[in-house]
Scaffold this motif. Structure first.
Motif, PDB file in Angstrom:
ATOM      1  N   LEU A 134      44.357  57.610  49.615  1.00 26.92           N
ATOM      2  CA  LEU A 134      45.683  58.177  49.793  1.00 26.92           C
ATOM      3  C   LEU A 134      46.368  57.482  50.967  1.00 26.92           C
ATOM      4  N   GLY A 135      47.608  57.101  50.763  1.00 22.89           N
ATOM      5  CA  GLY A 135      48.403  56.540  51.844  1.00 22.89           C
ATOM      6  C   GLY A 135      49.268  57.641  52.440  1.00 22.89           C
ATOM      7  N   ILE A 136      49.145  57.866  53.746  1.00 19.14           N
ATOM      8  CA  ILE A 136      49.845  58.961  54.414  1.00 19.14           C
ATOM      9  C   ILE A 136      50.859  58.397  55.404  1.00 19.14           C
ATOM     10  N   TYR A 192      51.210  55.473  59.871  1.00 15.64           N
ATOM     11  CA  TYR A 192      50.720  55.189  58.514  1.00 15.64           C
ATOM     12  C   TYR A 192      49.207  55.072  58.567  1.00 15.64           C
ATOM     13  N   VAL A 193      48.533  55.822  57.690  1.00 17.96           N
ATOM     14  CA  VAL A 193      47.076  55.805  57.646  1.00 17.96           C
ATOM     15  C   VAL A 193      46.621  55.946  56.198  1.00 17.96           C
ATOM     16  N   VAL A 194      45.544  55.281  55.853  1.00 15.70           N
ATOM     17  CA  VAL A 194      44.942  55.390  54.527  1.00 15.70           C
ATOM     18  C   VAL A 194      43.607  56.114  54.672  1.00 15.70           C
ATOM     19  N   ILE A 195      43.408  57.133  53.865  1.00 14.57           N
ATOM     20  CA  ILE A 195      42.200  57.952  53.965  1.00 14.57           C
ATOM     21  C   ILE A 195      41.588  58.145  52.583  1.00 14.57           C
ATOM     22  N   ASN A 196      40.344  58.597  52.565  1.00 18.50           N
ATOM     23  CA  ASN A 196      39.726  59.046  51.323  1.00 18.50           C
ATOM     24  C   ASN A 196      40.326  60.386  50.921  1.00 18.50           C
ATOM     25  N   VAL A 243      41.825  50.037  47.758  1.00 20.35           N
ATOM     26  CA  VAL A 243      41.827  49.780  49.189  1.00 20.35           C
ATOM     27  C   VAL A 243      40.716  48.788  49.500  1.00 20.35           C
ATOM     28  N   LEU A 244      41.053  47.717  50.187  1.00 18.32           N
ATOM     29  CA  LEU A 244      40.077  46.715  50.593  1.00 18.32           C
ATOM     30  C   LEU A 244      40.047  46.643  52.109  1.00 18.32           C
ATOM     31  N   GLY A 245      38.879  46.445  52.672  1.00 16.37           N
ATOM     32  CA  GLY A 245      38.798  46.263  54.112  1.00 16.37           C
ATOM     33  C   GLY A 245      37.945  47.306  54.795  1.00 16.37           C
ATOM     34  N   GLN A 246      38.074  47.328  56.116  1.00 17.29           N
ATOM     35  CA  GLN A 246      37.261  48.174  56.973  1.00 17.29           C
ATOM     36  C   GLN A 246      37.310  49.647  56.560  1.00 17.29           C
ATOM     37  N   GLY A 247      36.144  50.226  56.342  1.00 16.76           N
ATOM     38  CA  GLY A 247      36.057  51.641  56.040  1.00 16.76           C
ATOM     39  C   GLY A 247      36.142  51.968  54.567  1.00 16.76           C
ATOM     40  N   PHE A 248      36.425  50.967  53.726  1.00 20.26           N
ATOM     41  CA  PHE A 248      36.523  51.229  52.298  1.00 20.26           C
ATOM     42  C   PHE A 248      35.632  50.274  51.510  1.00 20.26           C
ATOM     43  N   SER A 249      36.005  48.985  51.459  1.00 16.88           N
ATOM     44  CA  SER A 249      35.188  48.038  50.708  1.00 16.88           C
ATOM     45  C   SER A 249      34.029  47.498  51.539  1.00 16.88           C
ATOM     46  N   PHE A 250      34.026  47.765  52.855  1.00 15.61           N
ATOM     47  CA  PHE A 250      32.829  47.538  53.669  1.00 15.61           C
ATOM     48  C   PHE A 250      32.791  48.588  54.764  1.00 15.61           C
ATOM     49  N   ASN A 251      31.676  48.650  55.486  1.00 16.98           N
ATOM     50  CA  ASN A 251      31.407  49.785  56.370  1.00 16.98           C
ATOM     51  C   ASN A 251      32.488  50.010  57.411  1.00 16.98           C
ATOM     52  N   ARG A 252      32.718  51.305  57.675  1.00 15.53           N
ATOM     53  CA  ARG A 252      33.673  51.704  58.691  1.00 15.53           C
ATOM     54  C   ARG A 252      33.024  51.604  60.071  1.00 15.53           C
ATOM     55  N   GLN A 253      33.812  51.210  61.050  1.00 13.94           N
ATOM     56  CA  GLN A 253      33.301  51.224  62.415  1.00 13.94           C
ATOM     57  C   GLN A 253      33.081  52.664  62.862  1.00 13.94           C
ATOM     58  N   GLU A 270      39.217  63.518  52.663  1.00 10.34           N
ATOM     59  CA  GLU A 270      39.589  63.678  54.065  1.00 10.34           C
ATOM     60  C   GLU A 270      40.967  64.323  54.236  1.00 10.34           C
ATOM     61  N   LEU A 271      41.638  64.575  53.114  1.00  7.88           N
ATOM     62  CA  LEU A 271      43.006  65.101  53.190  1.00  7.88           C
ATOM     63  C   LEU A 271      43.042  66.486  53.842  1.00  7.88           C
ATOM     64  N   HIS A 272      42.065  67.322  53.527  1.00  9.64           N
ATOM     65  CA  HIS A 272      42.050  68.677  54.103  1.00  9.64           C
ATOM     66  C   HIS A 272      41.959  68.622  55.630  1.00  9.64           C
ATOM     67  N   GLN A 273      41.107  67.736  56.145  1.00 12.62           N
ATOM     68  CA  GLN A 273      40.982  67.598  57.596  1.00 12.62           C
ATOM     69  C   GLN A 273      42.285  67.117  58.221  1.00 12.62           C
ATOM     70  N   LEU A 274      42.944  66.162  57.552  1.00  6.82           N
ATOM     71  CA  LEU A 274      44.201  65.643  58.082  1.00  6.82           C
ATOM     72  C   LEU A 274      45.271  66.738  58.119  1.00  6.82           C
ATOM     73  N   LYS A 275      45.312  67.558  57.081  1.00  5.87           N
ATOM     74  CA  LYS A 275      46.287  68.655  57.060  1.00  5.87           C
ATOM     75  C   LYS A 275      46.023  69.642  58.197  1.00  5.87           C
ATOM     76  N   GLU A 276      44.755  69.879  58.495  1.00  2.00           N
ATOM     77  CA  GLU A 276      44.418  70.767  59.606  1.00  2.00           C
ATOM     78  C   GLU A 276      44.909  70.187  60.932  1.00  2.00           C
ATOM     79  N   ILE A 277      44.741  68.874  61.107  1.00  2.00           N
ATOM     80  CA  ILE A 277      45.209  68.213  62.332  1.00  2.00           C
ATOM     81  C   ILE A 277      46.717  68.389  62.482  1.00  2.00           C
ATOM     82  N   LEU A 278      47.450  68.151  61.399  1.00  2.00           N
ATOM     83  CA  LEU A 278      48.904  68.256  61.440  1.00  2.00           C
ATOM     84  C   LEU A 278      49.345  69.697  61.686  1.00  2.00           C
TER      85      LEU A 278
END
Length: 283
Positions: free
Chosen positions: A188-190, A230-234, A262-272, A237-245
């Protein structure tokens, strides 16, 4: 991968569509009509129909597309010939609903693989490409029109009940094709507009471990400069983001859109790790 896709597609046609009297759109549907009325093996009619189409449309395809189209057509015909002669049957006990689901699943998976790796199986793709180049008609519209025409003609040997389950198969087909093309890493793109952008950013780093980007914007009414997040999440993770907001700024403006791949850090390879992300931004 194109050959594997053709293998799946042909398997579904031979063991599900044909045995359960389900139609199909496009050139494949034409081959099934010819099979019923003239007893022509679809393995042969696929080649017979596609060869003149490829010869007519070769100058509209480009060298790479031409090679892949010829290869895909040959592979589809070959596997249709094989699966009609291998004694493998999928017994659905005359359950047309299950047959429709399976036909769409095999066809969608096979076609999705072919499309994902740049190939086609000829047929309506070639016709649509010709109309796009010569008439300016979008490929999607041409393919849809041809599919509808073939399905209507298929009523010459199908009753309405079988046609309805064919439409179910087409629906499943489209969903599986899209899923195969999009890949497994969707999200999801937020987009968040809030005066508390820095606090919200810190919360996203700490609780979700996601990096964010700032986009500079301006309010059309207030003429005030705004920092947009702008943030892209799984999706989970949307429920947690809504709680933050909700906790940090319940009046924040939030736009949520689906991201097909989604390609890159945290999606197609490990998240830091979260602490590493925080340290990077703190520096």
């Amino acid at each position: 991968m194109i050959a594997l896709g053709c293998c799946f597609y042909a398997f579904g046609l031979a063991t599900v569509n044909i045995t359960n009297h389900l139609a199909e759109g496009g050139i494949t549907g034409v081959t099934l009509i010819l099979r019923y009325w003239f007893h022509i093996d679809p393995a042969y009619s696929t080649i017979a129909i596609n060869v003149p189409l490829i010869l007519i449309g070769y100058r509209f395809l480009g060298k790479r597309s031409l090679v892949y189209t010829i290869y895909g057509t040959i592979m589809l015909s070959l596997f249709l010939w094989i699966w009609q002669r291998v004694p493998i049957q999928i017994n659905v006990n005359d359950d047309l609903f299950l047959a429709g689901i399976l036909a769409g699943a095999f066809g969608g998976l096979g076609s999705g693989l072919v499309y994902r790796f740049g190939g086609t199986t000829g047929g309506t793709d070639v016709v649509a490409r010709i109309f796009e180049k010569t008439r300016g008609i979008q490929m999607g519209k041409t393919i849809l029109a041809l599919d509808i025409a073939v399905l209507v003609i298929s009523l010459s040997y199908l009753d309405l009940r079988h046609m309805m389950y064919t439409l179910l198969s087409s629906y499943v087909f489209s969903k599986i094709v899209n899923f195969t093309l999009e890949g497994s890493y969707s999200g999801l793109g937020i987009l968040i507009i809030s005066d508390q952008y820095q606090i919200i950013t810190n919360e996203i780093w700490d609780k979700l471990g996601r990096g964010v980007s700032y986009i500079n914007g301006e309010g059309s009414y207030s003429r005030q400069n705004k920092k947009m997040i702008y943030v892209v999440i799984n999706r989970n993770e949307l429920h947690q983001l809504k709680e933050i907001l909700q906790n940090q700024d319940s009046n924040a403006f939030v736009s949520i859109s689906s991201v097909n791949e989604v390609l890159g850090q945290g999606f197609s390879f490990n998240r830091q790790k979260k602490n590493k992300i925080t340290n990077i931004f703190n520096k």
